[in-house]
Design a protein around this motif. Structure first.
Motif, PDB file in Angstrom:
ATOM      1  N   HIS A  81       0.883  -1.177   0.000  1.00 21.61           N
ATOM      2  CA  HIS A  81       0.000   0.000   0.000  1.00 21.61           C
ATOM      3  C   HIS A  81       0.913   1.216   0.000  1.00 21.61           C
ATOM      4  O   HIS A  81       1.693   1.408   0.931  1.00 21.61           O
ATOM      5  CB  HIS A  81      -0.880  -0.031   1.251  1.00 21.61           C
ATOM      6  CG  HIS A  81      -2.001   0.947   1.234  1.00 21.61           C
ATOM      7  ND1 HIS A  81      -3.127   0.767   0.466  1.00 21.61           N
ATOM      8  CD2 HIS A  81      -2.183   2.112   1.910  1.00 21.61           C
ATOM      9  CE1 HIS A  81      -3.968   1.774   0.661  1.00 21.61           C
ATOM     10  NE2 HIS A  81      -3.407   2.612   1.532  1.00 21.61           N
ATOM     11  N   THR A  92      -1.734  10.744  -5.061  1.00 21.22           N
ATOM     12  CA  THR A  92      -2.282   9.571  -5.739  1.00 21.22           C
ATOM     13  C   THR A  92      -1.941   8.313  -4.960  1.00 21.22           C
ATOM     14  O   THR A  92      -1.066   8.326  -4.085  1.00 21.22           O
ATOM     15  CB  THR A  92      -1.722   9.454  -7.180  1.00 21.22           C
ATOM     16  OG1 THR A  92      -2.415   8.430  -7.881  1.00 21.22           O
ATOM     17  CG2 THR A  92      -0.239   9.121  -7.164  1.00 21.22           C
ATOM     18  N   MET A  93      -2.628   7.219  -5.276  1.00 23.38           N
ATOM     19  CA  MET A  93      -2.409   5.941  -4.599  1.00 23.38           C
ATOM     20  C   MET A  93      -1.786   4.935  -5.558  1.00 23.38           C
ATOM     21  O   MET A  93      -2.245   4.781  -6.692  1.00 23.38           O
ATOM     22  CB  MET A  93      -3.737   5.384  -4.081  1.00 23.38           C
ATOM     23  CG  MET A  93      -3.624   4.025  -3.398  1.00 23.38           C
ATOM     24  SD  MET A  93      -2.627   4.078  -1.883  1.00 23.38           S
ATOM     25  CE  MET A  93      -3.746   5.011  -0.822  1.00 23.38           C
ATOM     26  N   GLU A  94      -0.742   4.286  -5.083  1.00 24.25           N
ATOM     27  CA  GLU A  94      -0.174   3.159  -5.822  1.00 24.25           C
ATOM     28  C   GLU A  94      -0.380   1.888  -5.002  1.00 24.25           C
ATOM     29  O   GLU A  94      -0.171   1.887  -3.788  1.00 24.25           O
ATOM     30  CB  GLU A  94       1.307   3.352  -6.106  1.00 24.25           C
ATOM     31  CG  GLU A  94       1.925   2.188  -6.870  1.00 24.25           C
ATOM     32  CD  GLU A  94       3.335   2.457  -7.364  1.00 24.25           C
ATOM     33  OE1 GLU A  94       4.184   1.564  -7.201  1.00 24.25           O
ATOM     34  OE2 GLU A  94       3.576   3.548  -7.911  1.00 24.25           O
ATOM     35  N   ARG A  95      -0.781   0.814  -5.696  1.00 21.00           N
ATOM     36  CA  ARG A  95      -0.937  -0.498  -5.071  1.00 21.00           C
ATOM     37  C   ARG A  95      -0.102  -1.504  -5.844  1.00 21.00           C
ATOM     38  O   ARG A  95       0.025  -1.403  -7.067  1.00 21.00           O
ATOM     39  CB  ARG A  95      -2.413  -0.919  -5.056  1.00 21.00           C
ATOM     40  CG  ARG A  95      -3.286  -0.031  -4.186  1.00 21.00           C
ATOM     41  CD  ARG A  95      -4.745  -0.489  -4.196  1.00 21.00           C
ATOM     42  NE  ARG A  95      -5.550   0.229  -3.218  1.00 21.00           N
ATOM     43  CZ  ARG A  95      -6.142   1.395  -3.445  1.00 21.00           C
ATOM     44  NH1 ARG A  95      -6.031   1.968  -4.645  1.00 21.00           N
ATOM     45  NH2 ARG A  95      -6.849   1.994  -2.502  1.00 21.00           N
ATOM     46  N   TRP A 124      -0.020  -0.873  -9.796  1.00 24.34           N
ATOM     47  CA  TRP A 124      -1.175  -0.156 -10.339  1.00 24.34           C
ATOM     48  C   TRP A 124      -1.241   1.208  -9.674  1.00 24.34           C
ATOM     49  O   TRP A 124      -1.046   1.324  -8.459  1.00 24.34           O
ATOM     50  CB  TRP A 124      -2.476  -0.920 -10.061  1.00 24.34           C
ATOM     51  CG  TRP A 124      -2.462  -2.299 -10.627  1.00 24.34           C
ATOM     52  CD1 TRP A 124      -2.788  -2.682 -11.897  1.00 24.34           C
ATOM     53  CD2 TRP A 124      -2.114  -3.512  -9.931  1.00 24.34           C
ATOM     54  NE1 TRP A 124      -2.671  -4.046 -12.041  1.00 24.34           N
ATOM     55  CE2 TRP A 124      -2.250  -4.586 -10.846  1.00 24.34           C
ATOM     56  CE3 TRP A 124      -1.696  -3.794  -8.627  1.00 24.34           C
ATOM     57  CZ2 TRP A 124      -1.989  -5.903 -10.504  1.00 24.34           C
ATOM     58  CZ3 TRP A 124      -1.425  -5.105  -8.279  1.00 24.34           C
ATOM     59  CH2 TRP A 124      -1.573  -6.143  -9.209  1.00 24.34           C
ATOM     60  N   ARG A 125      -1.539   2.237 -10.456  1.00 30.08           N
ATOM     61  CA  ARG A 125      -1.648   3.584  -9.912  1.00 30.08           C
ATOM     62  C   ARG A 125      -2.993   4.178 -10.301  1.00 30.08           C
ATOM     63  O   ARG A 125      -3.384   4.150 -11.475  1.00 30.08           O
ATOM     64  CB  ARG A 125      -0.508   4.471 -10.403  1.00 30.08           C
ATOM     65  CG  ARG A 125      -0.406   5.795  -9.666  1.00 30.08           C
ATOM     66  CD  ARG A 125       0.883   6.523  -9.978  1.00 30.08           C
ATOM     67  NE  ARG A 125       2.052   5.844  -9.416  1.00 30.08           N
ATOM     68  CZ  ARG A 125       3.286   6.337  -9.476  1.00 30.08           C
ATOM     69  NH1 ARG A 125       3.506   7.501 -10.077  1.00 30.08           N
ATOM     70  NH2 ARG A 125       4.295   5.666  -8.959  1.00 30.08           N
ATOM     71  N   GLU A 126      -3.686   4.709  -9.311  1.00 29.52           N
ATOM     72  CA  GLU A 126      -5.016   5.275  -9.549  1.00 29.52           C
ATOM     73  C   GLU A 126      -4.950   6.412 -10.564  1.00 29.52           C
ATOM     74  O   GLU A 126      -4.071   7.272 -10.506  1.00 29.52           O
ATOM     75  CB  GLU A 126      -5.617   5.784  -8.241  1.00 29.52           C
ATOM     76  CG  GLU A 126      -6.034   4.675  -7.290  1.00 29.52           C
ATOM     77  CD  GLU A 126      -6.717   5.211  -6.038  1.00 29.52           C
ATOM     78  OE1 GLU A 126      -6.795   6.448  -5.892  1.00 29.52           O
ATOM     79  OE2 GLU A 126      -7.157   4.389  -5.213  1.00 29.52           O
ATOM     80  N   GLY A 127      -5.899   6.389 -11.514  1.00 24.69           N
ATOM     81  CA  GLY A 127      -5.975   7.437 -12.509  1.00 24.69           C
ATOM     82  C   GLY A 127      -5.068   7.249 -13.699  1.00 24.69           C
ATOM     83  O   GLY A 127      -5.096   8.063 -14.630  1.00 24.69           O
TER      84      GLY A 127
END
Length: 221
Positions: A81, A92-95, A124-127
């Motif tokens: 996370h 932004t969020m990266e998973r 994976w990165r949001e957006g």
């Protein structure tokens, strides 16, 4: 293998003068506990601060479950996370999904021991569309200094296996070289402090060279 560590370290030093530099601070905690004779659970968390990015830019948390194949080899899989920030403000969020094989103290080199790891990640990165695939081999040499106090030298290149909107450098993306001293604080807790250089390879622009003060607390149960 020790020559490889020295060669990569020399490469980082020789290219740093041509790179865009940054001063950073990384601090983290990690814990590994036995669930049974074969199974392990590992959790770590790191915060990262940057002068160039005006403070906090990343908080990375990793949860892994491991299955011990032998005294040396363990298979791991889990989840990362990784929220991103700019000047302490969320951006932004990266998973990530993470799979790795670790090799603990697989060989002796003089009075010290070698450990290693091969890590695979899917990002994976949001957006931003696409899945970023990469591999991170890792080699560490631990040299006892006095009692259980040790000098640790490690190198970790990052190889991007494809490109996406957020993973733009095919092939060798960066190299992390780390030198620390680890000191036992109790029977199960170890403190570690040292210096890391993270050299990033940038196509069509100056490379990056991050000079990082590194601190960690490691618990083993």
């Amino acid at each position: 293998m020790a020559l490889s560590l020295a060669a990569i370290g020399t490469l980082g030093a020789s290219t740093a003068a041509r790179a865009s530099t940054d001063a950073q601070l990384w601090a983290g905690v990690s814990a590994t506990v036995k669930l049974s004779a074969k199974w392990r659970l590992s959790q770590d968390a790191f915060v990262r601060f940057s002068d160039n990015r005006n403070g906090l830019y990343e908080f990375e948390s990793n949860t892994l479950v491991g299955f011990r194949l032998s005294k040396v080899t363990t298979l791991w899989a889990g989840y990362t996370h990784d929220p991103q920030y700019a000047a302490g403000h969320f951006t932004t969020m990266e998973r990530r999904a993470r799979e790795q094989v670790t090799f603990d103290n697989f060989a002796a080199l003089g009075p010290g021991k070698l450990s290693g790891r091969i890590r695979f990640e899917e990002r994976w990165r949001e957006g931003v569309g696409g899945t970023g695939w990469r591999i991170r081999p890792y080699l560490k040499y631990s040299l006892p200094l006095r009692g259980k106090v040790a000098l640790n030298l490690s190198t970790e290149p990052f190889f991007d296996l494809n490109t996406t909107g957020f993973q733009r450098t095919p092939g060798l993306d960066r190299v992390r070289n780390l030198a620390t001293v680890s000191v036992p604080l109790s029977k199960r807790l170890t403190g570690e402090a040292g210096y890391m250089n993270q050299h990033g390879f940038v196509r069509g622009a100056p490379d990056t060279s991050d000079n990082i003060a590194y601190f960690a607390l490691n618990f083993s149960g």
